[in-house]
Each structure stands twice: as C-alpha cells, then as structure tokens.
Design a protein around this motif. Sequence first.
Motif, PDB file in Angstrom:
ATOM      1  N   ILE A 131       0.855  -1.181   0.000  1.00  0.00           N
ATOM      2  CA  ILE A 131       0.000   0.000   0.000  1.00  0.00           C
ATOM      3  C   ILE A 131       0.896   1.238   0.000  1.00  0.00           C
ATOM      4  O   ILE A 131       1.859   1.293   0.768  1.00  0.00           O
ATOM      5  CB  ILE A 131      -0.912   0.010   1.246  1.00  0.00           C
ATOM      6  CG1 ILE A 131      -1.784  -1.244   1.272  1.00  0.00           C
ATOM      7  CG2 ILE A 131      -1.787   1.269   1.275  1.00  0.00           C
ATOM      8  CD1 ILE A 131      -2.475  -1.481   2.608  1.00  0.00           C
ATOM      9  N   ILE A 203      -7.122   2.713   1.602  1.00  0.00           N
ATOM     10  CA  ILE A 203      -7.835   2.098   0.485  1.00  0.00           C
ATOM     11  C   ILE A 203      -9.273   1.905   0.929  1.00  0.00           C
ATOM     12  O   ILE A 203      -9.548   1.139   1.866  1.00  0.00           O
ATOM     13  CB  ILE A 203      -7.186   0.763   0.082  1.00  0.00           C
ATOM     14  CG1 ILE A 203      -5.759   1.031  -0.421  1.00  0.00           C
ATOM     15  CG2 ILE A 203      -8.012   0.052  -0.983  1.00  0.00           C
ATOM     16  CD1 ILE A 203      -4.989  -0.202  -0.776  1.00  0.00           C
ATOM     17  N   GLU A 204     -10.170   2.603   0.283  1.00  0.00           N
ATOM     18  CA  GLU A 204     -11.568   2.624   0.727  1.00  0.00           C
ATOM     19  C   GLU A 204     -12.264   1.288   0.449  1.00  0.00           C
ATOM     20  O   GLU A 204     -12.211   0.752  -0.654  1.00  0.00           O
ATOM     21  CB  GLU A 204     -12.328   3.747   0.001  1.00  0.00           C
ATOM     22  CG  GLU A 204     -11.758   5.141   0.245  1.00  0.00           C
ATOM     23  CD  GLU A 204     -12.307   5.799   1.500  1.00  0.00           C
ATOM     24  OE1 GLU A 204     -12.911   5.087   2.336  1.00  0.00           O
ATOM     25  OE2 GLU A 204     -12.151   7.016   1.634  1.00  0.00           O
ATOM     26  N   ASN A 205     -12.921   0.772   1.474  1.00  0.00           N
ATOM     27  CA  ASN A 205     -13.796  -0.398   1.368  1.00  0.00           C
ATOM     28  C   ASN A 205     -13.166  -1.586   0.638  1.00  0.00           C
ATOM     29  O   ASN A 205     -13.731  -2.120  -0.311  1.00  0.00           O
ATOM     30  CB  ASN A 205     -15.110  -0.005   0.673  1.00  0.00           C
ATOM     31  CG  ASN A 205     -15.782   1.170   1.347  1.00  0.00           C
ATOM     32  OD1 ASN A 205     -15.673   1.347   2.551  1.00  0.00           O
ATOM     33  ND2 ASN A 205     -16.481   1.985   0.568  1.00  0.00           N
ATOM     34  N   PRO A 206     -11.991  -2.029   1.093  1.00  0.00           N
ATOM     35  CA  PRO A 206     -11.365  -3.182   0.441  1.00  0.00           C
ATOM     36  C   PRO A 206     -11.877  -4.491   1.025  1.00  0.00           C
ATOM     37  O   PRO A 206     -12.597  -4.528   2.023  1.00  0.00           O
ATOM     38  CB  PRO A 206      -9.891  -2.993   0.798  1.00  0.00           C
ATOM     39  CG  PRO A 206      -9.961  -2.402   2.190  1.00  0.00           C
ATOM     40  CD  PRO A 206     -11.182  -1.510   2.198  1.00  0.00           C
ATOM     41  N   SER A 230     -12.993  -9.873   6.054  1.00  0.00           N
ATOM     42  CA  SER A 230     -13.487  -8.520   5.768  1.00  0.00           C
ATOM     43  C   SER A 230     -14.580  -8.048   6.715  1.00  0.00           C
ATOM     44  O   SER A 230     -14.805  -6.840   6.838  1.00  0.00           O
ATOM     45  CB  SER A 230     -14.015  -8.453   4.326  1.00  0.00           C
ATOM     46  OG  SER A 230     -13.022  -8.838   3.404  1.00  0.00           O
ATOM     47  N   LEU A 277      -4.797  -6.385   1.342  1.00  0.00           N
ATOM     48  CA  LEU A 277      -6.030  -5.680   1.014  1.00  0.00           C
ATOM     49  C   LEU A 277      -6.272  -5.851  -0.477  1.00  0.00           C
ATOM     50  O   LEU A 277      -5.361  -5.673  -1.289  1.00  0.00           O
ATOM     51  CB  LEU A 277      -5.927  -4.194   1.369  1.00  0.00           C
ATOM     52  CG  LEU A 277      -5.854  -3.848   2.855  1.00  0.00           C
ATOM     53  CD1 LEU A 277      -5.852  -2.342   3.051  1.00  0.00           C
ATOM     54  CD2 LEU A 277      -7.001  -4.474   3.639  1.00  0.00           C
ATOM     55  N   ASP A 279      -8.543  -4.502  -3.557  1.00  0.00           N
ATOM     56  CA  ASP A 279      -9.435  -3.390  -3.885  1.00  0.00           C
ATOM     57  C   ASP A 279     -10.503  -3.797  -4.909  1.00  0.00           C
ATOM     58  O   ASP A 279     -10.507  -4.936  -5.413  1.00  0.00           O
ATOM     59  CB  ASP A 279      -8.648  -2.158  -4.342  1.00  0.00           C
ATOM     60  CG  ASP A 279      -7.988  -2.311  -5.712  1.00  0.00           C
ATOM     61  OD1 ASP A 279      -8.380  -3.217  -6.479  1.00  0.00           O
ATOM     62  OD2 ASP A 279      -7.084  -1.506  -6.024  1.00  0.00           O
ATOM     63  N   LYS A 280     -11.398  -2.868  -5.211  1.00  0.00           N
ATOM     64  CA  LYS A 280     -12.545  -3.182  -6.078  1.00  0.00           C
ATOM     65  C   LYS A 280     -12.128  -3.460  -7.516  1.00  0.00           C
ATOM     66  O   LYS A 280     -12.930  -3.966  -8.311  1.00  0.00           O
ATOM     67  CB  LYS A 280     -13.553  -2.029  -6.035  1.00  0.00           C
ATOM     68  CG  LYS A 280     -13.004  -0.690  -6.479  1.00  0.00           C
ATOM     69  CD  LYS A 280     -14.040   0.409  -6.291  1.00  0.00           C
ATOM     70  CE  LYS A 280     -13.473   1.770  -6.686  1.00  0.00           C
ATOM     71  NZ  LYS A 280     -14.472   2.849  -6.448  1.00  0.00           N
ATOM     72  N   HIS A 281     -10.884  -3.144  -7.857  1.00  0.00           N
ATOM     73  CA  HIS A 281     -10.387  -3.396  -9.209  1.00  0.00           C
ATOM     74  C   HIS A 281      -9.659  -4.739  -9.315  1.00  0.00           C
ATOM     75  O   HIS A 281      -9.125  -5.068 -10.377  1.00  0.00           O
ATOM     76  CB  HIS A 281      -9.443  -2.272  -9.644  1.00  0.00           C
ATOM     77  CG  HIS A 281     -10.040  -0.906  -9.516  1.00  0.00           C
ATOM     78  ND1 HIS A 281     -11.115  -0.485 -10.277  1.00  0.00           N
ATOM     79  CD2 HIS A 281      -9.730   0.132  -8.688  1.00  0.00           C
ATOM     80  CE1 HIS A 281     -11.431   0.760  -9.940  1.00  0.00           C
ATOM     81  NE2 HIS A 281     -10.606   1.148  -8.987  1.00  0.00           N
ATOM     82  N   TYR A 285      -2.649  -5.690  -2.256  1.00  0.00           N
ATOM     83  CA  TYR A 285      -1.481  -5.049  -1.661  1.00  0.00           C
ATOM     84  C   TYR A 285      -1.137  -5.732  -0.340  1.00  0.00           C
ATOM     85  O   TYR A 285      -2.020  -6.019   0.467  1.00  0.00           O
ATOM     86  CB  TYR A 285      -1.749  -3.568  -1.381  1.00  0.00           C
ATOM     87  CG  TYR A 285      -2.217  -2.776  -2.576  1.00  0.00           C
ATOM     88  CD1 TYR A 285      -1.304  -2.137  -3.406  1.00  0.00           C
ATOM     89  CD2 TYR A 285      -3.576  -2.656  -2.855  1.00  0.00           C
ATOM     90  CE1 TYR A 285      -1.737  -1.399  -4.505  1.00  0.00           C
ATOM     91  CE2 TYR A 285      -4.022  -1.928  -3.945  1.00  0.00           C
ATOM     92  CZ  TYR A 285      -3.094  -1.303  -4.767  1.00  0.00           C
ATOM     93  OH  TYR A 285      -3.529  -0.574  -5.855  1.00  0.00           O
ATOM     94  N   ASP A 437     -17.431  -5.941   2.200  1.00  0.00           N
ATOM     95  CA  ASP A 437     -16.042  -5.525   2.344  1.00  0.00           C
ATOM     96  C   ASP A 437     -15.848  -5.078   3.784  1.00  0.00           C
ATOM     97  O   ASP A 437     -16.691  -5.364   4.647  1.00  0.00           O
ATOM     98  CB  ASP A 437     -15.672  -4.429   1.327  1.00  0.00           C
ATOM     99  CG  ASP A 437     -16.628  -3.236   1.385  1.00  0.00           C
ATOM    100  OD1 ASP A 437     -17.009  -2.831   2.505  1.00  0.00           O
ATOM    101  OD2 ASP A 437     -16.992  -2.692   0.324  1.00  0.00           O
TER     102      ASP A 437
END
Length: 449
Positions: A131, A203-206, A230, A277, A279-281, A285, A437
């Motif tokens: 991160i 990192i938002e909402n992982p 999560s 973590l 992420d949404k994509h 990390y 998440d």
Amino acid sequence: MFNKILIANRGEIAVRIIRACREMGIRTVAVYSDIDKDAIHTQLADESVCIGSAKAKNSYLNMQNILSAAVLKGVQAIHPGFGFLSENSTFAHMCTDCNIKFIGPDPETIEEAGNKSRAREIMINAGIPVIPGTEGVVETVEDALKEARKIGYPVMIKASSGGGGRGIRIVRKEEELKNAYETAKTESKAAFGDDSLYIEKLIENPKHIEFQILGDNFGTILHLGERDCSVQRKNQKVVEEAPSAIITDSLRKQMGEVAVKAARAVNYKNAGTIEFLLDKHGEFYFMEMNTRIQVEHPVTEMVTGIDILKEQLSIASGEKLSYDQSHIKIQGHSIECRINAENPDKGFMPSPGKIERLYVPGGNGVRIDSAVYEGYTIPPNYDSMIAKLIVHGKDRLEAISKMKRALEEFVIGGVDTNIDFQLKILNNKNFEKGKFDTSFIEKEILNRK
C-alpha cells in the motif's frame, strides 16, 4: 519432539494448545494470574503455576515470571499463543538465552516482519506490492503532516507494532491529523510498549484477505489458502471464512505465490499469516505479516484437514514439513464467528460476570473452541472473546445455514453476548451473496434501520 512445554497464554488458545499437546504425548504447564486460578486451562494442563496478579503486565506480560516458571518446571519450549507476548522479539530472545525453544519464528524475523513499518521496507525491496505510504516510521507530527500531503488524504496512521485494530486512526482532512497522531501514539504505547507510527494511503472499502503460511527449518515454505476476514468492526475481525467467496483459482494461485515470496523475504519459519487488502479493481497489496498463530486459524484447518498447532510444534522441534504445495487441497467451506461477552446495543460494552447457563451447539461439522463453563466467572481484565464457533459445509451456502442453526442453539446465560448480532450478519442478504467488504458491518448492520 518436546517432552514438556509451557503455554504463556490463557483462554481458548491455551486450551487449544493443551489439546494438541495431549494428542501428541507432550506434557503441558499452564500459567495463570490469580484471577484465573479456576480457569479451565489450569485444570486441563498437567501442571500449572501462578505468575502474578490480574493485570496482564503483572502476569501474562511478565517475561521474568513466565521464564522463571518455565525453568522451575523444566520445560523445553514455550508456546506464546496469540496476543500478549506472541510477537515480542525480546521475549523470544530471552527464551533462547534460557535454552528454551520459542514456538514461533526466530526473534530476528519477529523484529523484521512483526514491526509493520520495517516489514513494509522489506516487502518493497522484495518486489511485493504494498500500500502506498511512508518508507519507515514517522517521528513527529510535523513529519506526519508532510508525509500525509505527499501520499494524499485520506490516510491511515498505524502502529508499527500494532495488531487487533489498536493504534490505528483514519485521517480524512489535514486538520484531523495532529489529534489522530497523538492518540494513536498514546494507544500504541499502552498496548504494545512501542509508540512508533507509520502512515499508509487509505484504500476505501477493500476486502481483507489473508494467507496462512507454514515454513520449516529446511527451506520449505508453503501456504494453506486464504481466509476472508473482511467482516470487521473498528478494524477487529468478527466473522472469518475460508475460502473467500470472490477469490478465483487463478487469483488464489497468484496471491499465494506472492504470500510465499513475502515469507521467504524474511526467512520465515513456523506458522504465520500474510495479510493483503484487495481493492474493487482486483488489485491486491501487502498490508502486514502476523508472526504467530491467528485467532481464525480453525477455518483453515477445517478446509485443509491440517492441524496448524501440531505443525507448529513439529516445526519448532526440528521436523520437516511432510508435504509440499501440491498436497494442499481446499475442501468445502468453513466459517468462524467470534463469540464475545459484550452488549452490541450498548456500544459493544464488555460484559464480564458469571455464566449461569451454558448450552453449546454440536452436530456434524460444528466445532467450539472455548474456555468457559457453566459457573465460570468471566474476569473484566482481558479480551471479551469467550468462544469461537466454527462450522464446515460442502459449500458456502451450507456453511451459512449450519452457522445460523448453531448460533440459534448457543445459549449463554448470565452475561450479555454478541450471538444475536452474529445472526444479523449471517441473515444479511449481501453477506449471503458474498457482497461485502471491510465497511460491511457499519453500513449493513449498525446503520441499517
């Protein structure tokens, strides 16, 4: 193999270690504070020693008293469990100095991997995705302000020696940073005896995905698949499961290889966990490494058939892992709910006191890891977790159904618990669909009217 070990812990993890030892023919010594004299781990162990008063600093964190008990009882090794001294490199060094095996990684590995800011540096050098954040610790508020501007808000201030959600503050605006930095520093010092901090991009909402690692003393390092952790409240895990509902076979292979590479970067031995973590994509990390057994290790045991505690003991005694990565197979699905003595309707206020009634669920694929019994008085001095309820099913939907049934059977009278709160989570449609998440509890449970 060891003949006798000391367990430098209490509660359900002490019981878990004692059971593994008994099955392996290893004698055990329990240590306890004066308020824990009637605790079940003191009764299940072959021997027990009082090491101090109720305050953890006088007992379960008292290195000298623990080592004195170990020498007195002639043990060959100490298992630290989780929490307390489990990631304390000074204690691990002291064990070595007393010619007692610390059941965990080498002290040098704990210093490198257990210190979150140092671990970041090592992973960056090893080519592990991390991160975005500071390369080392942030010494002053002024430095923190400069680094946060470079990284870009929102950021997380984190304790270098952190764990269990302590020493973490989210900062969304510059004017919030000074207070957040100072409170995180104070909390970190109180919890870990170390007030060093570092900063990461938030990192938002992982998704919080972790991989269980095993490494022996002969260069073999492998992973036992992932756990999805999560479902959290204030960075503390509430429900864990294995495998993750959203991890594909190809992503599992990729993340698992990175996890093993990360463990190899610190020459890891024994059981540990690499936390990521996601992420949404679909980018992941490295977040941190836990150099100890995890609270949620049972879900991995249930889907792999591997007893992680026994592996810890075997590795520490100098034995080779008897299998390689190709032997690890994930079978079915497992979920764990942490049962806490707390009142969710009163801000999750701890609820110590006497257990007046107790009925625990059972049946095929249901496991209870606990240290409470009817008539036991939960002390106010320690963590509020009193049991772990774990289920295993042929798939995720069966595991969810089994967990609901088990939670509905679970009766703990005399104290408040989070059993009904756990049922709210399990009955949530988005949880059932795997659509959650780290913001799930706040959005779906606490703020849903």
